[in-house]
Design an enzyme around this catalytic site. Structure first.
Site, PDB file in Angstrom:
ATOM      1  N   CYS A 227     -12.654 -64.313  26.587  1.00 40.81           N
ATOM      2  CA  CYS A 227     -13.996 -63.916  26.146  1.00 40.81           C
ATOM      3  C   CYS A 227     -14.545 -62.764  26.977  1.00 40.81           C
ATOM      4  CB  CYS A 227     -14.946 -65.109  26.198  1.00 40.81           C
ATOM      5  SG  CYS A 227     -15.318 -65.691  27.856  1.00 40.81           S
TER       6      CYS A 227
ATOM      7  N   GLU B 258     -14.954 -58.500  17.465  1.00 40.38           N
ATOM      8  CA  GLU B 258     -14.097 -58.748  18.622  1.00 40.38           C
ATOM      9  C   GLU B 258     -12.654 -58.923  18.153  1.00 40.38           C
ATOM     10  OE1 GLU B 258     -13.033 -58.702  22.210  1.00 40.38           O
ATOM     11  OE2 GLU B 258     -15.186 -59.025  22.044  1.00 40.38           O
TER      12      GLU B 258
END
Length: 239
Positions: A25, A125
C-alpha cells in the site's frame, strides 16, 4: 529534486517501486522529476534491469510473482491503456518468463514515462511492479500535482536542500511525509496518518492514537503562586 543524491535516490526508487512486486500500500508508484527526467532515465532503467525475478523463495530474489492471474491481467491492461494514451514504455516487464515457473503470474520491473494526471494508470493504483514517471518544472508544480491526487496516504521528497524539504513538508497534503525516506511509515513509532479517501474513522490504529483509545483522559489546569507556610498550614486539604 535536481539536487538529490543520484545513487541513493535510484536505489530507493528501485527498491521501493519494485520490491514486493509492487504489491504494497505504501510502495512508490509515481515519481515526479522536477527539472526533467533526461539525466535519470537510463540509470533508472539499468537499475531495474539488474533486479532478479524469481518465485520469491530463492536467496537472491528481488521480486516474486504478483498475487493472481487476475492481478497480472489488470496490471497489463493498465500498462496498455497508458501506452495507448501517450505514455512511453521504456521498460516492459509483461513478457518475462521465470524458468521452472513458465505459467506463473510474473511481472518484471516496468517503467512508464510521459505519464499525465488524466491517464487511468495514474488515477488507479496499479498495485504491481510498475513505476510511473512524470515531470514538473518546479517544486511548486510538483506539490500541486500531488495535492490534486484523490488519495492521500503518503509522499516523499528527495533533495539536499533544507529549504525545499521544509516547503514540501509544510505545503504537502498527505498523511505520511518522507524527506529522503522512501516509504514514510515509521510503524509502530508513530501513527499511520492517511488523509481524505485513504483513511476512514476518527482514530489511527497504532501509536498514540491507539493508547488514547484505551485511556481515560484527565485534564489538569494549573496556576502557581508563592504561598507562605502559614497559608499551607491553615488550608483544609483532603487527607
Amino acid at each position: 529534486m535536481p539536487d538529490a543524491s543520484v545513487d541513493a535516490t535510484l536505489d530507493v526508487l528501485v527498491a521501493s517501486g519494485f520490491g514486493g512486486a509492487g504489491q504494497k500500500c505504501m510502495v512508490i508508484s509515481t515519481v515526479i522529476f522536477v527539472g526533467g527526467l533526461t539525466s535519470w532515465e537510463d540509470k533508472l532503467v539499468d537499475r531495474a534491469l539488474a533486479l532478479k525475478v524469481t518465485a520469491g523463495m530463492e536467496p537472491d530474489a528481488d521480486l516474486g510473482p504478483v498475487i493472481s492471474k487476475q492481478a497480472k491481467e489488470r496490471i497489463c491492461r493498465l500498462i496498455q491503456t497508458a501506452v495507448e494514451g501517450g505514455a512511453k514504455l521504456v521498460l516492459d516487464g509483461r513478457s518475462i518468463v521465470v524458468p521452472g515457473y513458465e505459467h506463473g503470474n510474473f511481472m518484471g520491473p516496468t517503467i512508464l514515462t510521459d505519464v499525465t494526471t488524466d491517464m487511468e494508470c495514474y488515477k488507479e493504483e496499479i498495485f504491481g511492479p510498475v513505476l510511473l514517471c512524470m515531470q514538473a518544472d518546479s517544486i511548486e508544480e510538483a506539490i500541486k500535482i500531488i495535492n490534486r491526487n484523490k488519495c492521500r496516504n503518503g509522499a516523499s521528497i528527495f533533495t539536499k536542500s533544507g529549504a525545499a524539504a521544509r516547503k514540501f513538508q509544510t505545503e504537502i497534503e498527505v498523511g505520511q511525509v518522507g524527506i529522503n525516506v522512501p516509504v514514510s511509515v515509521p510503524l509502530p513509532v508513530s501513527s499511520f496518518t492517511s488523509l481524505k479517501p485513504s483513511f476512514a474513522g476518527n482514530l489511527n490504529f497504532d501509536s498514540k492514537a491507539s493508547i488514547q483509545f484505551y485511556t481515560q483522559i484527565k485534564t489538569v489546569s494549573q496556576q502557581w503562586k508563592d504561598l507562605v507556610s502559614s497559608d499551607i498550614a491553615s488550608s483544609h486539604l483532603p487527607e
